[in-house]
Design a protein around this motif. Structure first.
Motif, PDB file in Angstrom:
ATOM      1  N   LEU A 182       0.827  -1.202   0.000  1.00  0.00           N
ATOM      2  CA  LEU A 182       0.000   0.000   0.000  1.00  0.00           C
ATOM      3  C   LEU A 182       0.868   1.262   0.000  1.00  0.00           C
ATOM      4  O   LEU A 182       0.521   2.264  -0.636  1.00  0.00           O
ATOM      5  N   ALA A 183       1.998   1.215   0.709  1.00  0.00           N
ATOM      6  CA  ALA A 183       2.915   2.363   0.692  1.00  0.00           C
ATOM      7  C   ALA A 183       3.481   2.574  -0.708  1.00  0.00           C
ATOM      8  O   ALA A 183       3.617   3.711  -1.176  1.00  0.00           O
ATOM      9  N   ALA A 184       3.828   1.461  -1.382  1.00  0.00           N
ATOM     10  CA  ALA A 184       4.314   1.583  -2.759  1.00  0.00           C
ATOM     11  C   ALA A 184       3.233   2.127  -3.678  1.00  0.00           C
ATOM     12  O   ALA A 184       3.502   2.938  -4.580  1.00  0.00           O
ATOM     13  N   LEU A 185       1.997   1.668  -3.462  1.00  0.00           N
ATOM     14  CA  LEU A 185       0.875   2.193  -4.240  1.00  0.00           C
ATOM     15  C   LEU A 185       0.734   3.697  -4.059  1.00  0.00           C
ATOM     16  O   LEU A 185       0.569   4.453  -5.028  1.00  0.00           O
ATOM     17  N   LEU A 186       0.787   4.151  -2.805  1.00  0.00           N
ATOM     18  CA  LEU A 186       0.674   5.588  -2.532  1.00  0.00           C
ATOM     19  C   LEU A 186       1.821   6.360  -3.157  1.00  0.00           C
ATOM     20  O   LEU A 186       1.630   7.427  -3.762  1.00  0.00           O
ATOM     21  N   LEU A 187       3.047   5.819  -3.035  1.00  0.00           N
ATOM     22  CA  LEU A 187       4.200   6.503  -3.625  1.00  0.00           C
ATOM     23  C   LEU A 187       4.068   6.568  -5.143  1.00  0.00           C
ATOM     24  O   LEU A 187       4.439   7.560  -5.772  1.00  0.00           O
ATOM     25  N   GLY A 188       3.532   5.482  -5.765  1.00  0.00           N
ATOM     26  CA  GLY A 188       3.330   5.492  -7.201  1.00  0.00           C
ATOM     27  C   GLY A 188       2.332   6.553  -7.631  1.00  0.00           C
ATOM     28  O   GLY A 188       2.536   7.252  -8.635  1.00  0.00           O
TER      29      GLY A 188
END
Length: 444
Positions: A182-188
């Protein structure tokens, strides 16, 4: 007649969010196009260098002119992109000597190549061809990289992170669990938003960079400046002579004729005053009507030379009076630093009046936006309508506007794709008479 609205921000002129999103996606596509076009630029530059290296053995003489012409076509395309995408006008150099008919003998080819090597514009194109792939293309690739990397984090990581196993890093995030996914999703998503937001600014920066390298050499600009001044002086003399003829004709056919009629009517009333007072009274009423019409003719004549509201209250209020007389819904935003030089205000007023009249006659738009500002030592006026577009930049009305701006080194840039919108931007270099900026604001 609709009262002009004031203070509408330029960003609010779009009909909705979807248009803004389409424009941003178009900017991303343009950045992609610039990155790919850099390959053609480097290829054309390599051809020119190869032809130059082959000159000592003679092979380069027939190769250099077509290679230089190909490079010039690509650089002209970049100039066109800068003008259409960002409004940045890059003055082109003189046409290449090699663009004439190819010579049929060796001596003619040698003369052609010597003329080409002595052309400043050729060397400007070559310098740009080697700098563009290393600088301009990399600059255009920044928002692309952010968007593509963001898409990997937002659209790929949530579905494949389990398949990638240990060592699956996304930027500084080790994606090995649902929270880190989810953190990677937000960063993306943040990376995508940053790329989309950066694309328009990147295009403007690329256009400024291109202008530094692709603008015509200084000597060419001086020659054009002299030719422009000579042509402007001739145009000014023609315009002044035509204006004097118009004023003389209007006076002769309008106010002068009415004043002559007024004098003759007064003579007749004087003769009738003793023997027929009633008829004399009728003639005196007629004299009053004639004097009122003569006064109206004089006012209209003065308004065509210099509108009183322009002389008394400045350009902003004068443009608002134009808007009040228009049948369109005209919205005005002004940010002018007090009064500008009177000749500049007059040129700007009549130019905006012509653009507004063109929009009313040809655009088919119910609404027009006018923005007036003074930035970087120049008066800038933008007239935008959401009409059918396809305006002819060489039409008589726009040519008249350009002739009016030429004596001030003013420019008129028209962007009118089929289907609209049409945006006409004029700039007149000038100094302000007041350092304090006053902007008008209001609500719809």
């Amino acid at each position: 007649m609709t009262e002009p609205q004031v203070g509408m921000a330029q960003g609010d002129r779009r009909p909705g969010i979807s248009l803004g999103l389409r424009g941003t996606l178009a900017d991303i596509g343009r950045c992609q196009l610039l990155s790919l076009a850099a390959l053609a630029v480097s290829g054309a530059g390599a051809l020119v260098i190869g032809a130059l290296l082959l000159l000592p053995i003679g092979i380069g003489f027939p190769l250099l002119p077509p290679a230089a012409a190909a490079l010039r076509r690509i650089s002209d395309r970049y100039r066109d992109w800068a003008a259409r995408w960002t409004g940045t006008v890059i003055s082109p150099p003189r046409p290449l000597p090699s663009r004439s008919a190819p010579p049929e003998n060796t001596a003619g080819r040698h003369r052609q190549v010597r003329a080409l090597l002595g052309d400043d514009g050729f060397w400007h194109d070559l310098r740009w061809a080697w700098a563009e792939p290393l600088t301009g293309a990399l600059l255009a690739a920044v928002p692309l990289a952010l968007v593509e990397y963001g898409l990997f984090g937002a659209a790929v990581q949530p579905f494949v992170w389990r398949l990638l196993g240990d060592g699956n890093w996304y930027a500084f995030i080790l994606v090995d669990s649902t929270p880190t996914m989810l953190a990677a999703l937000l960063l993306g998503l943040v990376s995508i938003a940053a790329g989309l937001r950066l694309a328009p600014a990147t295009l403007r920066a690329h256009a400024r960079w291109s202008r530094r390298l692709l603008a015509a050499p200084h000597t060419t600009e001086l020659v054009r400046r002299i030719e422009h001044l000579a042509g402007s002086r001739a145009d000014i003399l023609d315009v002044q002579a035509a204006e004097l003829r118009r004023i003389e004709r209007d006076l002769h056919d309008g106010a002068q004729a009415r004043l002559v009629a007024l004098g003759m009517t007064l003579d007749e009333a004087t003769r009738l005053l003793d023997r027929d007072p009633a008829a004399a009274r009728v003639l005196l009423h007629e004299v009053r009507a004639i004097s009122q019409r003569a006064l109206q003719d004089l006012r209209e004549l003065v308004h065509g030379v210099l509108p009183p509201i322009l002389a008394d209250r400045g350009l902003g209020d004068a443009v608002r009076s134009l808007a009040l007389d228009s049948h369109l819904d005209v919205r005005i935003e002004t940010a002018l630093p007090g009064r500008l030089p009177a000749p500049v205000e007059s040129a700007g007023y009549f130019a905006v009046a012509e653009l507004l009249a063109n929009a009313a006659k040809h655009s088919g738009a119910p609404e027009v936006h006018i923005h007036l500002s003074h930035t970087d030592g120049a008066l800038r006026a933008t007239v935008t309508d959401e009409g059918r577009g396809g305006a002819d930049p060489d039409g008589s009305g726009l040519q008249g506007v350009r002739r009016r701006l030429d004596p001030f080194d003013g420019t008129l840039v028209l962007h009118s794709p089929p289907g609209g919108p049409t945006t006409a931007t004029l700039e007149i270099p000038c100094a302000s008479s007041s350092p304090k900026t006053s902007s008008s604001s209001g609500t719809d």
